[in-house]
Scaffold this motif. Structure first.
Motif, PDB file in Angstrom:
ATOM      1  N   TYR A 176      -3.581   5.257   7.366  1.00  0.00           N
ATOM      2  CA  TYR A 176      -2.196   4.829   7.688  1.00  0.00           C
ATOM      3  C   TYR A 176      -2.336   4.016   8.963  1.00  0.00           C
ATOM      4  N   TYR A 235      -0.809  16.651   2.010  1.00  0.00           N
ATOM      5  CA  TYR A 235      -0.038  15.798   1.670  1.00  0.00           C
ATOM      6  C   TYR A 235       0.768  15.595   0.325  1.00  0.00           C
ATOM      7  N   GLN A 280      -2.809   5.356  -0.787  1.00  0.00           N
ATOM      8  CA  GLN A 280      -3.373   5.710   0.424  1.00  0.00           C
ATOM      9  C   GLN A 280      -4.022   6.928   0.252  1.00  0.00           C
ATOM     10  N   LYS A 281      -3.257   7.984  -0.686  1.00  0.00           N
ATOM     11  CA  LYS A 281      -3.632   9.401  -0.778  1.00  0.00           C
ATOM     12  C   LYS A 281      -5.105   9.318  -1.672  1.00  0.00           C
ATOM     13  N   LEU A 333       3.415  -1.535   4.073  1.00  0.00           N
ATOM     14  CA  LEU A 333       3.808  -0.067   3.463  1.00  0.00           C
ATOM     15  C   LEU A 333       4.795  -0.460   2.349  1.00  0.00           C
ATOM     16  N   VAL A 376      -3.869   7.335  15.726  1.00  0.00           N
ATOM     17  CA  VAL A 376      -3.284   6.314  16.652  1.00  0.00           C
ATOM     18  C   VAL A 376      -2.595   5.390  15.463  1.00  0.00           C
ATOM     19  N   ILE A 377      -1.157   5.318  15.564  1.00  0.00           N
ATOM     20  CA  ILE A 377      -0.428   4.540  14.552  1.00  0.00           C
ATOM     21  C   ILE A 377       0.151   3.295  15.249  1.00  0.00           C
ATOM     22  N   LEU A 429       0.877  -1.118  -0.038  1.00  0.00           N
ATOM     23  CA  LEU A 429      -0.076   0.036   0.016  1.00  0.00           C
ATOM     24  C   LEU A 429       0.885   1.414  -0.029  1.00  0.00           C
ATOM     25  N   PRO A 430       1.465   1.669  -1.246  1.00  0.00           N
ATOM     26  CA  PRO A 430       2.379   2.809  -1.282  1.00  0.00           C
ATOM     27  C   PRO A 430       1.324   4.175  -1.012  1.00  0.00           C
ATOM     28  N   PHE A 431       2.256   5.136  -0.515  1.00  0.00           N
ATOM     29  CA  PHE A 431       1.661   6.614  -0.268  1.00  0.00           C
ATOM     30  C   PHE A 431       0.578   6.732  -1.209  1.00  0.00           C
ATOM     31  N   HIS A 432       0.742   6.909  -2.454  1.00  0.00           N
ATOM     32  CA  HIS A 432      -0.137   7.589  -3.460  1.00  0.00           C
ATOM     33  C   HIS A 432      -1.561   6.775  -3.489  1.00  0.00           C
ATOM     34  N   GLU A 454       2.595  14.713  -2.838  1.00  0.00           N
ATOM     35  CA  GLU A 454       3.429  13.527  -3.065  1.00  0.00           C
ATOM     36  C   GLU A 454       4.866  13.828  -3.132  1.00  0.00           C
ATOM     37  N   GLU A 455       5.571  12.879  -2.484  1.00  0.00           N
ATOM     38  CA  GLU A 455       7.197  13.055  -2.357  1.00  0.00           C
ATOM     39  C   GLU A 455       7.900  13.002  -3.699  1.00  0.00           C
ATOM     40  N   ILE A 514       1.134  10.646   9.979  1.00  0.00           N
ATOM     41  CA  ILE A 514       1.453   9.550   9.077  1.00  0.00           C
ATOM     42  C   ILE A 514       2.801   9.474   8.911  1.00  0.00           C
ATOM     43  N   TYR A 515       3.316   8.377   8.892  1.00  0.00           N
ATOM     44  CA  TYR A 515       4.789   8.046   8.361  1.00  0.00           C
ATOM     45  C   TYR A 515       5.703   8.857   9.680  1.00  0.00           C
TER      46      TYR A 515
END
Lengths: 163, 582
Positions: free
Chosen positions: A67, B579, A52-53, A78, B169-170, A47-50, B581-582, B181-182
């Protein structure tokens, strides 16, 4: 609709289209997050970041909640997983039967840590909670295959089957 | 109302059906310890501190969520209960950074108080502990996971009340952490800096960025002209830090203490609030007359502004272009005031005292330097000011100064009520109504927009015109209201939005009241009353009658909405991606 592929404008990632279908299927359904994550993980392998987004934006569920759910359940990942996913059960019964020694052996043979994936993408290694087969302890699952009553010395032989 | 009779520690008590055991115990004057509980915000029975024995029940139950029933027998102090609570607390403490001596919440910490109350004398558990990095990258909020006890109050506040939802809650089990997140910093996620998470944190895991050292330095610098400007809500709550009953206005104590700290001038942000009303009222009238974008939405609350930039970019043109009173005041001080007083604006250091953590972010926005200098140099919260007063050993009971300094003088009552939800709306209506009709209002109290209801509406007849207004406080309510406007279900001319539930009086920078107080007393109303009382007493209650404001237009800005006013008193907004994208 956002496509994250940047190699060509015409090229549409087929996985993105499948994710769209999944999101459409569960739109407006209460408690749909976990099944959506399951199906998304089947499509992407993790489940990559994009992903999830997209789920967050299109299903209006906060990123933190998504998350939080992903990190709560060990079945969600992840990180990309290997072709063969090794899950070593560390539930109570397996643990007292020496599951930690088996886990160590897998780490040694594959040269990766828990949560890691071999460079060739073949194997990934996970420690998991009880898989509900305590009678077979210690238990290891590789994809759908179940191995019970394992000894550390058998690890190498099992890995060979998949190489 | 259907009533239920039960006994708690053999005391008979009759309470409405639907009450929890905790509520019933309160009626019976029996205090059950709580830690995660915060009424209406976090009622989840997670911390297990409120365990009680209920006759016939198989196990101990959590009083904060367990409903009463007829004939129930509850025991709150049995050996089993005491043991269970103690062990639980010891386990919580075993993985808590116990550096109480250097903790900002020492003396006002719910965990510390419980440890004392339950007489924890030593900790038998020497297990693994977490050592996690401090998140101090946000200009407003510091997050310290090593002090977090996972009560989840901040998560409920951020997610359910404010619908900002940047912390959750993570992970699970021992690795559980409350975090973006992260494990990103609050600075990297769409946090709006409202600081409501801080006000509900029982411990020191969430706190404001401490900027007091910068102020001490400025006060010590001989060549600086250091000005304190105080927001309306400060006088309504600062007293709580010094043992005054909640809702006591402490305006003169505050002015006196600020002078004793060494500030050269102490001004009232309410004067700038009056200025805001002149500008914003004019903007409203122009938009109505010229068919401009409506509804006009207020822009005083920086938490709301950032929320809008992140979540409702389609409403950015609806936002008033007026800077907030804080920023307007800074701009005035570094231009008109500097000129008139013959002081080099580079040598003017403006410290604004705010009930707000988002103001720290606002002051750092790059747009806020139109005079060539930062409008505001440092923002302190009410709590930081209280700490400075205590550190300096100043007697807060001293009230030798009754008034704010000239030449900015005292503000109008309209400026004072800015600190409560509905206050900006009421202040604007007082002025707009008189400007349109040219007649003095018969009553200045627009009570429909007062009070703590989440969304309030009012229709005000102004001469030939009818102004439809709405007020929302708390970002969850703001979201609801804007969705209604978006769908066309509701139509208004003017909307006031405040990020914090209750408005600035209950802002993220205000004194922290423990759950034992704020669960049972509505601190929003108590503090707001202090402002309405002061408004009622003031000789001038309308912004356009504030002589300082009139003079500012005479000598500098000429008229509201003039080019000069636009240059210094107005701003613009930018959509912000959530958020990226990186």
């Amino acid at each position: 609709m956002s496509s994250t592929c940047s190699c060509s404008k015409e090229f549409v990632d087929e996985r993105e289209e499948r994710l769209t279908e999944v999101i459409e299927k569960y739109r407006g359904v209460r408690g749909a997050l976990i099944p959506v994550l399951h199906e998304a993980q089947e499509i992407y392998g993790y489940l990559p970041f994009h992903v999830q987004k997209r789920i967050s934006e299109e299903m209006q569920i906060p990123m933190g909640e998504i998350y939080g759910v992903i990190t709560f359940y060990t079945q969600f990942s992840l990180e990309p997983k290997g072709e063969y996913q090794i899950q070593v059960c560390l539930g109570t019964a397996c643990y007292v039967k020496g599951a930690n020694l088996i886990l160590e052996k897998f780490k040694e043979k594959l040269g990766i840590d828990v949560g890691g994936c071999t460079e060739d993408g073949k194997f990934s290694l996970q420690a998991c909670r009880c898989v509900g087969a305590c009678g077979l302890a210690p238990v290891v699952m590789i994809n759908e295959d179940v191995y019970g009553g394992l000894k550390p010395s058998e690890v190498e032989k099992i890995l060979k089957k998949y190489q | 109302m259907e009533m239920v009779t039960l006994t708690i520690d053999n005391k008979k008590v009759r309470v409405p059906k639907g009450y929890t055991v905790l509520q019933a115990a309160r009626e019976a004057k029996i205090e059950i310890p709580t830690l995660c509980f915060l009424k209406d915000i976090n009622e989840i029975g997670a911390c297990r501190m409120c365990l009680v024995e209920i006759k016939g029940a198989k196990k101990l139950e959590t009083a904060c969520v367990y409903p009463v029933s007829e004939g129930m027998e509850v025991y709150t102090q049995t050996p089993q209960v005491r043991e269970a609570r103690k062990v639980t607390l010891e386990l919580i403490l075993s993985n808590h950074d116990r550096s109480c001596l250097t903790c900002v919440r020492s003396g006002n910490c719910e965990l510390q108080k419980l440890a004392e109350q339950l007489q924890i004398e030593e900790l038998p558990y020497e297990g693994e502990t977490h050592k996690r990095p401090l998140d101090n990258f946000s200009p407003s909020i510091i997050r310290d996971p090593n002090k977090c006890i996972l009560c989840r109050r901040c998560v409920s506040m951020c997610k359910e009340v404010q619908t900002v939802a940047v912390i959750d809650v993570i992970e699970r089990g021992f690795d559980t952490i409350i975090s973006p997140i992260y494990e990103k910093s609050l600075n990297e996620v769409p946090c709006v800096n409202c600081g409501q998470c801080i006000t509900v944190c029982p411990v020191g895991a969430l706190r404001e960025k401490n900027d007091t050292e910068k102020v001490w330095d400025a006060l010590a610098a001989e060549d600086l002209h250091v000005i304190a400007v105080t927001a309306p809500a400060i006088r309504a709550a600062l007293g709580e830090e010094f043992g005054f009953p909640m809702g006591t206005p402490v305006t003169s104590n505050m002015i006196t203490a600020l002078h004793n700290l060494g500030f050269d001038k102490v001004f009232d942000v309410d004067t700038a609030a009056d200025l805001t009303i002149m500008e914003e009222g004019t903007e409203l009238l122009n938009r109505i007359k010229e068919g401009g974008k409506l509804p006009l939405i207020t822009s005083c609350s920086p938490g709301w502004i950032k929320f809008c930039e992140h979540n409702f970019p389609e409403f950015l043109d609806n936002l008033s272009t007026c800077k907030s009173p804080q920023q307007m005041f800074g701009a005035v001080l570094k231009t008109v005031y500097a000129e008139r007083m013959g002081i080099d604006p580079a040598k003017i250091f403006v410290v604004s005292i705010m009930p707000c953590t988002a103001k720290k972010f606002e002051a750092k926005r790059p747009e806020m330097t139109s005079s060539g200098y930062p409008d505001i140099d440092v923002v302190l919260t009410t709590r930081e000011l209280a700490r400075m007063i205590k550190e300096a050993g100043i007697d807060f009971n001293e009230t030798t100064r009754q008034h704010f300094d000239d030449p900015m003088g005292d503000a109008s009552g309209a400026g004072v009520i800015f600190g409560a939800t509905g206050g900006v709306m009421e202040a604007a209506l007082r002025t707009v109504a008189e400007v349109i009709t040219g007649q003095p209002l018969s009553s200045l109290d627009f009570t429909e927009v007062r009070g703590v209801e989440g969304i309030k509406e009012a229709t005000v007849d102004v001469g030939e015109m009818e102004i439809k207004a709405a007020v929302a406080h708390g970002l969850g309510n703001a979201r609801k209201l804007l969705e209604r406007v978006k769908s066309g279900e509701a139509k208004y001319h003017f909307i006031e939005i405040m990020a914090c539930p209750g408005g600035c009086v209950a802002g993220g920078g205000q004194p922290i009241q423990p759950s034992q107080v704020r669960s049972w007393i509505d601190i929003r109303s108590e503090r707001a009353n202090a402002l309405y009382k002061e408004d009622k007493k003031l000789p001038i209650r309308k912004s356009h009658e504030n002589p300082t404001v009139q003079r500012l237009y005479d000598i500098y800005f000429s008229s509201p909405g003039s080019p000069k006013a636009h240059e210094l008193l107005h701003t613009h907004y930018t959509p912000r991606e959530n958020y990226p994208e990186e």
